[in-house]
Write a protein that holds these residues in place. Structure first.
Motif, PDB file in Angstrom:
ATOM      1  N   ASP A 156       0.758  -1.147   0.066  1.00  0.00           N
ATOM      2  CA  ASP A 156      -0.049  -0.009  -0.020  1.00  0.00           C
ATOM      3  C   ASP A 156       0.854   1.217  -0.027  1.00  0.00           C
ATOM      4  O   ASP A 156       0.652   2.320  -0.739  1.00  0.00           O
ATOM      5  N   GLY A 157       1.929   1.287   0.859  1.00  0.00           N
ATOM      6  CA  GLY A 157       2.920   2.370   0.814  1.00  0.00           C
ATOM      7  C   GLY A 157       3.507   2.592  -0.430  1.00  0.00           C
ATOM      8  O   GLY A 157       3.526   3.883  -0.659  1.00  0.00           O
ATOM      9  N   THR A 158       3.756   1.798  -1.153  1.00  0.00           N
ATOM     10  CA  THR A 158       4.477   2.208  -2.231  1.00  0.00           C
ATOM     11  C   THR A 158       3.413   2.608  -3.514  1.00  0.00           C
ATOM     12  O   THR A 158       3.737   3.485  -4.325  1.00  0.00           O
ATOM     13  N   LEU A 159       2.365   1.868  -3.268  1.00  0.00           N
ATOM     14  CA  LEU A 159       1.234   2.812  -4.220  1.00  0.00           C
ATOM     15  C   LEU A 159       0.818   3.994  -3.819  1.00  0.00           C
ATOM     16  O   LEU A 159       0.737   5.069  -4.670  1.00  0.00           O
ATOM     17  N   VAL A 160       1.012   4.209  -2.648  1.00  0.00           N
ATOM     18  CA  VAL A 160       0.417   5.793  -2.218  1.00  0.00           C
ATOM     19  C   VAL A 160       1.810   6.721  -2.726  1.00  0.00           C
ATOM     20  O   VAL A 160       1.623   7.776  -2.986  1.00  0.00           O
ATOM     21  N   THR A 161       2.962   5.875  -2.402  1.00  0.00           N
ATOM     22  CA  THR A 161       4.255   6.978  -2.762  1.00  0.00           C
ATOM     23  C   THR A 161       3.980   7.032  -4.357  1.00  0.00           C
ATOM     24  O   THR A 161       4.546   8.301  -4.961  1.00  0.00           O
ATOM     25  N   GLN A 162       3.747   6.154  -5.082  1.00  0.00           N
ATOM     26  CA  GLN A 162       3.883   6.341  -6.696  1.00  0.00           C
ATOM     27  C   GLN A 162       2.499   7.155  -7.023  1.00  0.00           C
ATOM     28  O   GLN A 162       2.703   7.926  -7.905  1.00  0.00           O
ATOM     29  N   TYR A 163       1.765   7.262  -6.400  1.00  0.00           N
ATOM     30  CA  TYR A 163       0.495   8.060  -6.707  1.00  0.00           C
ATOM     31  C   TYR A 163       0.695   9.692  -6.375  1.00  0.00           C
ATOM     32  O   TYR A 163       0.537  10.501  -7.214  1.00  0.00           O
ATOM     33  N   LYS A 164       1.581   9.824  -5.260  1.00  0.00           N
ATOM     34  CA  LYS A 164       1.953  11.007  -4.890  1.00  0.00           C
ATOM     35  C   LYS A 164       3.281  11.577  -5.983  1.00  0.00           C
ATOM     36  O   LYS A 164       2.863  12.942  -6.217  1.00  0.00           O
ATOM     37  N   ALA A 165       3.640  10.803  -6.700  1.00  0.00           N
ATOM     38  CA  ALA A 165       4.761  10.942  -7.586  1.00  0.00           C
ATOM     39  C   ALA A 165       3.990  11.442  -8.872  1.00  0.00           C
ATOM     40  O   ALA A 165       4.755  11.681  -9.696  1.00  0.00           O
ATOM     41  N   GLY A 166       2.688  11.184  -9.064  1.00  0.00           N
ATOM     42  CA  GLY A 166       2.146  11.156 -10.230  1.00  0.00           C
ATOM     43  C   GLY A 166       1.436  10.132 -10.897  1.00  0.00           C
ATOM     44  O   GLY A 166       1.010  10.193 -12.071  1.00  0.00           O
ATOM     45  N   ASP A 167       1.689   8.863 -10.393  1.00  0.00           N
ATOM     46  CA  ASP A 167       1.123   7.707 -11.289  1.00  0.00           C
ATOM     47  C   ASP A 167      -0.394   7.524 -10.846  1.00  0.00           C
ATOM     48  O   ASP A 167      -0.685   6.946  -9.674  1.00  0.00           O
ATOM     49  N   LYS A 168      -1.157   7.590 -11.779  1.00  0.00           N
ATOM     50  CA  LYS A 168      -2.562   7.614 -11.452  1.00  0.00           C
ATOM     51  C   LYS A 168      -3.183   6.333 -11.410  1.00  0.00           C
ATOM     52  O   LYS A 168      -3.989   6.045 -10.989  1.00  0.00           O
ATOM     53  N   LYS A 169      -2.326   5.621 -12.006  1.00  0.00           N
ATOM     54  CA  LYS A 169      -2.887   3.998 -11.986  1.00  0.00           C
ATOM     55  C   LYS A 169      -2.640   3.430 -10.433  1.00  0.00           C
ATOM     56  O   LYS A 169      -3.112   2.440 -10.070  1.00  0.00           O
ATOM     57  N   ALA A 170      -1.850   3.945  -9.718  1.00  0.00           N
ATOM     58  CA  ALA A 170      -1.376   3.682  -8.402  1.00  0.00           C
ATOM     59  C   ALA A 170      -2.940   3.664  -7.563  1.00  0.00           C
ATOM     60  O   ALA A 170      -3.458   3.027  -6.908  1.00  0.00           O
ATOM     61  N   ILE A 171      -3.737   5.044  -7.768  1.00  0.00           N
ATOM     62  CA  ILE A 171      -4.709   5.050  -6.828  1.00  0.00           C
ATOM     63  C   ILE A 171      -5.803   3.983  -7.384  1.00  0.00           C
ATOM     64  O   ILE A 171      -6.624   3.592  -6.647  1.00  0.00           O
ATOM     65  N   ALA A 172      -5.921   3.955  -8.746  1.00  0.00           N
ATOM     66  CA  ALA A 172      -6.761   3.026  -9.088  1.00  0.00           C
ATOM     67  C   ALA A 172      -6.687   1.570  -8.544  1.00  0.00           C
ATOM     68  O   ALA A 172      -7.706   0.978  -8.121  1.00  0.00           O
ATOM     69  N   LEU A 173      -5.344   1.212  -8.232  1.00  0.00           N
ATOM     70  CA  LEU A 173      -5.217  -0.301  -7.635  1.00  0.00           C
ATOM     71  C   LEU A 173      -5.614   0.005  -6.349  1.00  0.00           C
ATOM     72  O   LEU A 173      -6.057  -1.037  -5.590  1.00  0.00           O
ATOM     73  N   LEU A 174      -5.248   0.983  -5.629  1.00  0.00           N
ATOM     74  CA  LEU A 174      -5.695   1.224  -4.088  1.00  0.00           C
ATOM     75  C   LEU A 174      -7.239   1.181  -3.812  1.00  0.00           C
ATOM     76  O   LEU A 174      -7.996   0.550  -3.113  1.00  0.00           O
ATOM     77  N   VAL A 175      -7.968   1.882  -4.824  1.00  0.00           N
ATOM     78  CA  VAL A 175      -9.441   1.688  -5.092  1.00  0.00           C
ATOM     79  C   VAL A 175     -10.062   0.159  -5.380  1.00  0.00           C
ATOM     80  O   VAL A 175     -10.841  -0.236  -4.514  1.00  0.00           O
ATOM     81  N   GLN A 176      -9.266  -0.204  -6.142  1.00  0.00           N
ATOM     82  CA  GLN A 176      -9.579  -1.666  -6.397  1.00  0.00           C
ATOM     83  C   GLN A 176      -9.541  -2.567  -5.113  1.00  0.00           C
ATOM     84  O   GLN A 176     -10.282  -3.391  -4.884  1.00  0.00           O
ATOM     85  N   ARG A 177      -8.351  -2.266  -4.312  1.00  0.00           N
ATOM     86  CA  ARG A 177      -8.031  -3.213  -3.284  1.00  0.00           C
ATOM     87  C   ARG A 177      -8.691  -2.666  -2.208  1.00  0.00           C
ATOM     88  O   ARG A 177      -9.111  -3.871  -1.146  1.00  0.00           O
ATOM     89  N   PHE A 178      -9.285  -1.701  -2.000  1.00  0.00           N
ATOM     90  CA  PHE A 178      -9.840  -1.191  -0.552  1.00  0.00           C
ATOM     91  C   PHE A 178     -11.410  -0.802  -0.965  1.00  0.00           C
ATOM     92  O   PHE A 178     -12.138  -0.817   0.457  1.00  0.00           O
ATOM     93  N   HIS A 179     -11.907  -0.647  -1.862  1.00  0.00           N
ATOM     94  CA  HIS A 179     -13.207  -0.048  -2.031  1.00  0.00           C
ATOM     95  C   HIS A 179     -14.327  -1.153  -1.286  1.00  0.00           C
ATOM     96  O   HIS A 179     -15.217  -0.601  -0.430  1.00  0.00           O
ATOM     97  N   LYS A 180     -14.088  -2.442  -1.450  1.00  0.00           N
ATOM     98  CA  LYS A 180     -15.083  -3.115  -1.014  1.00  0.00           C
ATOM     99  C   LYS A 180     -14.826  -3.195   0.742  1.00  0.00           C
ATOM    100  O   LYS A 180     -15.862  -3.127   1.155  1.00  0.00           O
TER     101      LYS A 180
END
Length: 179
Positions: free
Chosen positions: A9-33
């Motif tokens: 999760d931390g890596t995805l958050v860091t990637q999103y902060k760096a501008g990677d929009k796909k990282a937030i999509a993975l977080l949403v997919q992982r945690f929305h449910k």
């Protein structure tokens, strides 16, 4: 730390902060449910839980840059979902209270006294001498026939406090009416 596809999760958050929009999509997919389930646990309505999760995602995406330790994303985000769920329940409770306060005033005080028997007129006068808190409990319990548990929830007090107010209101009514 939650790993799926070997990305924390931390890596995805860091990637999103760096501008990677796909990282937030993975977080949403992982945690929305998970967020929907957590909100449902509090609000007990699936549609509202989905709305709360969606609103939470908006706030999470807006505020993720303030998260100091990206590895704590899940607990940080769940706190947001939890607070939004609690806020929703408080809002609904407040609306119920306002509606029932309106009904309370309309139900007893708007009855023309000539339509009441002398005993009921005396009782109405005695109820109006009670404190506001006691009047609320008496009217919700006897006029609207809510259970003590429901009265407590509507007024946002403990069930014990509602029971105590009802008891003291009855005792005061006994002395006022002298039954």
């Amino acid at each position: 730390m939650h790993k799926k596809n070997n990305i924390s999760d931390g890596t995805l958050v860091t990637q999103y902060k760096a501008g990677d929009k796909k990282a937030i999509a993975l977080l949403v997919q992982r945690f929305h449910k998970t967020f929907c389930n957590h909100a449902y646990w509090i609000v007990k309505d699936a549609d509202i839980a989905k709305d709360i999760a969606q609103d939470s995602w908006k706030l999470i995406i807006d505020k993720v840059h303030t998260l100091q330790n990206p590895e704590y994303f899940k607990s940080w985000a769940l706190r947001i979902v939890h607070r939004k769920s609690i806020d929703w329940t408080r809002s609904v409770s407040k609306q119920l209270q306002q509606k029932s306060e309106y009904k309370i005033t309309k139900s007893i005080q708007d009855i023309p006294s000539e339509d009441l028997s002398p005993l009921k007129q005396k009782l109405l006068k005695a109820i109006n001498e009670l404190s506001i808190h006691q009047q609320q409990v008496i009217r919700l319990f006897y006029v609207h026939e809510y259970s003590l548990k429901e009265v407590a929830k509507i007024i946002q007090i403990s069930e014990g406090t509602a029971k105590s107010r009802l008891y003291h209101a009855r005792e005061k009514l006994k002395t006022i009416i002298k039954i």
